[in-house]
Design a protein around this motif. Structure first.
Motif, PDB file in Angstrom:
ATOM      1  N   ASP A 165      -8.874   2.239 -14.727  1.00 49.88           N
ATOM      2  CA  ASP A 165      -8.535   1.897 -16.101  1.00 49.88           C
ATOM      3  C   ASP A 165      -7.165   1.587 -15.999  1.00 49.88           C
ATOM      4  N   VAL A 166      -6.733   0.338 -15.790  1.00 48.30           N
ATOM      5  CA  VAL A 166      -4.938  -0.053 -16.076  1.00 48.30           C
ATOM      6  C   VAL A 166      -4.361  -0.505 -17.081  1.00 48.30           C
ATOM      7  N   LYS A 167      -5.434  -0.750 -18.381  1.00 47.59           N
ATOM      8  CA  LYS A 167      -5.076  -0.938 -19.633  1.00 47.59           C
ATOM      9  C   LYS A 167      -3.583   0.703 -20.012  1.00 47.59           C
ATOM     10  N   GLY A 168      -2.130  -0.813 -20.069  1.00 47.86           N
ATOM     11  CA  GLY A 168      -1.384  -0.066 -21.023  1.00 47.86           C
ATOM     12  C   GLY A 168      -1.135   0.695 -19.817  1.00 47.86           C
ATOM     13  N   LYS A 169      -1.098   0.974 -18.362  1.00 51.30           N
ATOM     14  CA  LYS A 169      -0.017   1.531 -17.358  1.00 51.30           C
ATOM     15  C   LYS A 169       0.577   0.557 -16.692  1.00 51.30           C
ATOM     16  N   THR A 170       1.025   1.120 -15.513  1.00 49.93           N
ATOM     17  CA  THR A 170       2.180   0.426 -14.716  1.00 49.93           C
ATOM     18  C   THR A 170       1.416   0.803 -13.410  1.00 49.93           C
ATOM     19  N   VAL A 171       0.972  -0.566 -12.538  1.00 42.60           N
ATOM     20  CA  VAL A 171       0.544  -0.821 -11.457  1.00 42.60           C
ATOM     21  C   VAL A 171       1.504  -1.225 -10.384  1.00 42.60           C
ATOM     22  N   LEU A 172       1.806  -0.587  -9.133  1.00 43.74           N
ATOM     23  CA  LEU A 172       2.208  -0.695  -8.481  1.00 43.74           C
ATOM     24  C   LEU A 172       2.053  -1.486  -6.848  1.00 43.74           C
ATOM     25  N   ILE A 173       2.005  -2.925  -5.985  1.00 40.95           N
ATOM     26  CA  ILE A 173       1.622  -3.643  -5.737  1.00 40.95           C
ATOM     27  C   ILE A 173       2.096  -3.726  -4.599  1.00 40.95           C
ATOM     28  N   LEU A 174       1.345  -3.626  -3.459  1.00 37.37           N
ATOM     29  CA  LEU A 174       2.450  -4.456  -2.020  1.00 37.37           C
ATOM     30  C   LEU A 174       2.416  -5.757  -1.475  1.00 37.37           C
ATOM     31  N   VAL A 175       3.092  -6.023  -0.963  1.00 36.70           N
ATOM     32  CA  VAL A 175       3.063  -8.072  -1.825  1.00 36.70           C
ATOM     33  C   VAL A 175       2.692  -8.319   0.503  1.00 36.70           C
ATOM     34  N   ASN A 176       1.860  -9.184  -0.556  1.00 36.02           N
ATOM     35  CA  ASN A 176       1.035 -10.105   1.214  1.00 36.02           C
ATOM     36  C   ASN A 176      -0.499  -9.931   0.798  1.00 36.02           C
ATOM     37  N   ASP A 177      -1.313  -9.731   2.037  1.00 34.48           N
ATOM     38  CA  ASP A 177      -2.301  -9.586   1.847  1.00 34.48           C
ATOM     39  C   ASP A 177      -2.990  -8.356   3.042  1.00 34.48           C
ATOM     40  N   PRO A 178      -3.834  -7.374   3.254  1.00 31.02           N
ATOM     41  CA  PRO A 178      -4.652  -6.708   3.878  1.00 31.02           C
ATOM     42  C   PRO A 178      -4.070  -6.673   5.542  1.00 31.02           C
ATOM     43  N   ASP A 179      -4.257  -7.851   5.550  1.00 29.18           N
ATOM     44  CA  ASP A 179      -4.638  -7.579   7.650  1.00 29.18           C
ATOM     45  C   ASP A 179      -3.204  -9.223   8.144  1.00 29.18           C
ATOM     46  N   TYR A 180      -2.338  -8.699   7.182  1.00 23.03           N
ATOM     47  CA  TYR A 180      -0.791  -9.693   7.504  1.00 23.03           C
ATOM     48  C   TYR A 180      -0.649  -9.424   8.867  1.00 23.03           C
ATOM     49  N   GLU A 181      -0.755  -7.901   9.691  1.00 22.41           N
ATOM     50  CA  GLU A 181      -0.463  -8.145  10.376  1.00 22.41           C
ATOM     51  C   GLU A 181      -1.005  -8.098  11.868  1.00 22.41           C
ATOM     52  N   ALA A 182      -2.517  -8.587  11.166  1.00 19.00           N
ATOM     53  CA  ALA A 182      -3.465  -8.912  12.863  1.00 19.00           C
ATOM     54  C   ALA A 182      -2.658 -10.146  13.522  1.00 19.00           C
ATOM     55  N   ALA A 183      -2.802 -10.235  14.855  1.00 22.89           N
ATOM     56  CA  ALA A 183      -2.540 -10.986  16.033  1.00 22.89           C
ATOM     57  C   ALA A 183      -3.285 -12.080  15.796  1.00 22.89           C
ATOM     58  N   LEU A 185      -5.849 -14.694  13.778  1.00 27.78           N
ATOM     59  CA  LEU A 185      -6.025 -15.396  12.646  1.00 27.78           C
ATOM     60  C   LEU A 185      -7.947 -15.587  11.693  1.00 27.78           C
ATOM     61  N   GLU A 186      -8.107 -14.063  12.257  1.00 27.09           N
ATOM     62  CA  GLU A 186      -9.391 -13.436  11.866  1.00 27.09           C
ATOM     63  C   GLU A 186      -9.611 -12.431  11.305  1.00 27.09           C
ATOM     64  N   GLY A 187      -9.797 -12.245   9.979  1.00 28.04           N
ATOM     65  CA  GLY A 187      -9.892 -11.207   8.786  1.00 28.04           C
ATOM     66  C   GLY A 187     -10.413 -11.384   7.792  1.00 28.04           C
ATOM     67  N   PRO A 188     -10.119  -9.752   7.572  1.00 28.79           N
ATOM     68  CA  PRO A 188     -10.782 -10.318   5.980  1.00 28.79           C
ATOM     69  C   PRO A 188     -10.078 -11.020   4.784  1.00 28.79           C
ATOM     70  N   PHE A 189      -8.876 -11.373   5.571  1.00 30.40           N
ATOM     71  CA  PHE A 189      -7.403 -12.448   4.589  1.00 30.40           C
ATOM     72  C   PHE A 189      -7.181 -13.237   5.223  1.00 30.40           C
ATOM     73  N   ASN A 190      -8.160 -13.784   6.756  1.00 31.70           N
ATOM     74  CA  ASN A 190      -7.721 -14.240   7.220  1.00 31.70           C
ATOM     75  C   ASN A 190      -6.542 -14.395   7.776  1.00 31.70           C
ATOM     76  N   GLY A 191      -6.898 -13.206   8.550  1.00 35.39           N
ATOM     77  CA  GLY A 191      -5.707 -12.775   9.329  1.00 35.39           C
ATOM     78  C   GLY A 191      -4.955 -13.086   8.624  1.00 35.39           C
ATOM     79  N   ARG A 192      -4.111 -13.312  10.319  1.00 32.59           N
ATOM     80  CA  ARG A 192      -2.455 -13.624   9.653  1.00 32.59           C
ATOM     81  C   ARG A 192      -1.448 -14.244   9.003  1.00 32.59           C
ATOM     82  N   ALA A 193      -2.605 -15.237   9.084  1.00 33.69           N
ATOM     83  CA  ALA A 193      -2.296 -16.327   7.446  1.00 33.69           C
ATOM     84  C   ALA A 193      -2.386 -15.510   6.081  1.00 33.69           C
ATOM     85  N   MET A 194      -1.515 -15.791   5.634  1.00 34.04           N
ATOM     86  CA  MET A 194      -1.543 -15.534   3.784  1.00 34.04           C
ATOM     87  C   MET A 194      -2.718 -16.760   3.433  1.00 34.04           C
ATOM     88  N   THR A 195      -2.955 -15.315   2.570  1.00 31.95           N
ATOM     89  CA  THR A 195      -3.915 -16.550   1.270  1.00 31.95           C
ATOM     90  C   THR A 195      -3.241 -16.394  -0.086  1.00 31.95           C
TER      91      THR A 195
END
Length: 561
Positions: A165-183, A185-195
């Motif tokens: 429950d983040v209502k009224g709270k401050t969220v700290l967020i990472l940039v890009n997708d979880p699999d941006y370091e993939a070698a 283009l396979e992965g939950p978020f297209n691997g190295r290619a940003m979605t």
């Protein structure tokens, strides 16, 4: 590693095109013939880039004297060429914006942990708001939660906000997708290619949907694709926000970025390690982590000014099918006055980004007038507020001057390369639509090739105005000058790109240079002309490839036509 990514992406692109039946070469042959009648003028390009990026235009920020001069220049050029005002007798389409200038910005303070952590406005953090009716923003003692990449993607079974429950709270967020370091283009978020889930715009949108009071992205140069200098110059000074009836009341009160070392310090104040949390956030099933006892506070005042910025719309009517349209787009705006360089220069002139694309619109219009009308109408659209989040093109997409279902497709031009002639062009989103076939034919005439993006993790597909039209189903081709330079090969091309990003991109030194080598621009400009001309003379309706995210939108818009 890089070569394997290119090979894999190219194979995927070829497979996608083959499965969807791209139009045969003969279908656009008359466009190629017509293109021989005119060559876009580099003299026109030079004249207009020099003028648009001069200090007299003050960086072409929306809502300033720089906008007024830009609009007068473009409408005058289009009128001189004999084009028609595109919007019901007007050269302009109103785009309602609100200019917000933050002042009296307090440090972003994190208290309650083992040690107080403060980040100063500018060098260590930037902060802003989308809310357009609040002259004062205050977030006080807001609990802080690390939400990983801040993604809620039900279709992928991924929700960084699950159980929170983040209502009224401050969220700290990472940039890009979880699999941006993939070698690859396979992965939950297209691997190295940003979605789109990796873009900062999405992360703020999702934080607002979750009810967060503040959303802060951790800046990390590699996944962000630019240094802190770009963030600082882009997010300080006057900001442009789309106006709305409710003043964007549903948005988070505060949005911004923080330097990674400061983020690490605040996480440490909660007895945790940022690198460990970042590693955990890359894995499926990650759960957001409240930073125990840590609370965020920040406040700032806003100078608010509503104004009507403008898109410029020029029309070259078609000869036999004037109710079908081919679109050429480029954004005319830049950052205006920005963070000063060491020599005191505080005008972000935007010569490459995007006086080049804006000048290209005029040069292409001029060449098409000389070549004579095509069967379909051609629209030359210079949009506002791209630098503020594609606001001008988004407004056109929501309020099209010409029906999107009858807009065949087109080309988008953003920051033409001054690195010199190249053996290739880099296609942003290669393999997504049948427009690739048109470009490949034009390239073949020059003895050049189309390449996939060497850095798909940078998310360029979501960073220019073609994306606004794609979201409405209109196929748009966007390519950049190639990195395989005739002089020096890929090493020289990559070095030139890195030099521009580090020393000129979104900074005061993106200025006109009389020593530029225009030969690469000349070749690329001819490609835009040839592709647009072919689209404007063919009877085909190029679509997205089967299975692409925008295919269903296009099919729906074309149904019954």
């Amino acid at each position: 590693m890089r070569s394997s990514v290119v090979a894999l992406a190219a194979a995927l692109a070829l497979s996608a095109c083959a499965s969807d039946g791209a139009p045969p070469p003969a279908s656009a042959g008359n466009g190629t013939t017509a293109s021989a009648k005119a060559t876009p003028s580099i003299d026109t390009m030079k004249r207009l880039v020099k003028q648009l990026s001069s200090d007299a235009f003050e960086g072409r920020a929306p809502g300033t004297m720089g906008e007024e001069k830009t609009l007068a220049l473009l409408s005058g050029e289009f009128e001189r060429l004999g084009l028609k005002p595109g919007n019901r007798g007007s050269w302009f389409q109103d785009v309602p914006l609100v200019e917000i200038v933050a002042k009296n910005v307090s440090p972003l303070t994190f208290s309650g942990g083992k040690a107080k952590v403060q980040a100063g406005y500018g060098p260590e953090m930037v902060i802003a708001t989308y809310r357009t009716t609040q002259p004062h923003i205050a977030v006080k003692d807001s609990p802080v939660i690390f939400v990983g990449y801040g993604i809620n993607a039900p279709e992928k079974g991924w929700n960084d906000y699950a159980g929170l429950d983040v209502k009224g709270k401050t969220v700290l967020i990472l940039v890009n997708d979880p699999d941006y370091e993939a070698a690859g283009l396979e992965g939950p978020f297209n691997g190295r290619a940003m979605t789109y889930y990796g873009r900062w715009t999405y992360k703020f949108e999702e934080a607002a949907r979750q009810g967060a009071a503040a959303a802060i992205i951790v800046h990390d140069t590699v996944p962000a694709a630019y240094g802190w200098n770009v963030v600082q110059s882009s997010w300080t000074g006057a900001q442009q926000v789309a106006d709305s009836a409710d003043g964007n009341a549903g948005q988070s009160a505060a949005i911004g970025w923080i330097q990674k070392d400061k983020a690490a310090a605040l996480v440490a104040s909660a007895g945790l390690d940022l690198d460990t949390l970042m590693a955990q956030a890359k894995k499926a099933g990650f759960k957001g982590v409240p930073l125990k006892d840590v609370k965020a506070s920040v406040s700032f005042d806003n100078d608010l000014r509503k104004h009507m910025s403008k898109n410029v719309v020029a029309l070259l009517p078609g000869r036999t099918r004037p109710d079908e349209y081919v679109l050429y787009s480029a954004h005319w705006d830049h950052l205006g006055r920005c963070q000063a360089a060491p020599d005191g220069d505080d005008i972000c002139n935007g010569a490459v980004d995007n006086a080049t694309g804006t000048a290209a619109l005029v040069a292409l219009a001029e060449a098409n007038v000389k070549a004579g009308p095509t069967d379909r109408s051609q629209v030359f659209l210079a949009v506002t507020a791209e630098e503020s989040g594609l606001l001008g093109s988004a407004y056109y997409g929501d309020h099209p001057v010409f029906p999107l279902g009858r807009t065949v497709g087109g080309v988008n031009m953003d920051a033409l390369s001054m690195a010199g002639p190249a053996r290739n062009v880099v296609v942003i989103g290669k393999g997504k639509s049948q427009l690739d076939a048109y470009l490949e034919r034009a390239l073949a005439a020059q003895g050049r090739v189309a390449s996939v993006e060497p850095t798909p993790e940078k998310g360029f597909y979501y960073r220019s105005d073609h994306f606004s039209f794609a979201k409405h189903g209109v196929p748009m081709l966007y390519f950049e000058g190639g990195e395989d330079l005739v002089k020096g090969g890929t090493a020289a091309g990559m070095a030139a790109a890195a030099d521009y990003t580090e020393h000129r991109y979104h900074g005061p030194k993106d200025e006109y240079d009389p020593n530029w080598d225009w030969s690469g621009v000349k070749a690329d400009l001819q490609l835009y002309f040839d592709v647009g001309r072919a689209l404007a003379d063919t009877t085909d309706w190029p679509n997205w490839v089967e299975g692409d995210e925008f295919r269903a939108i296009r099919d729906k818009s074309r149904a019954g036509l």
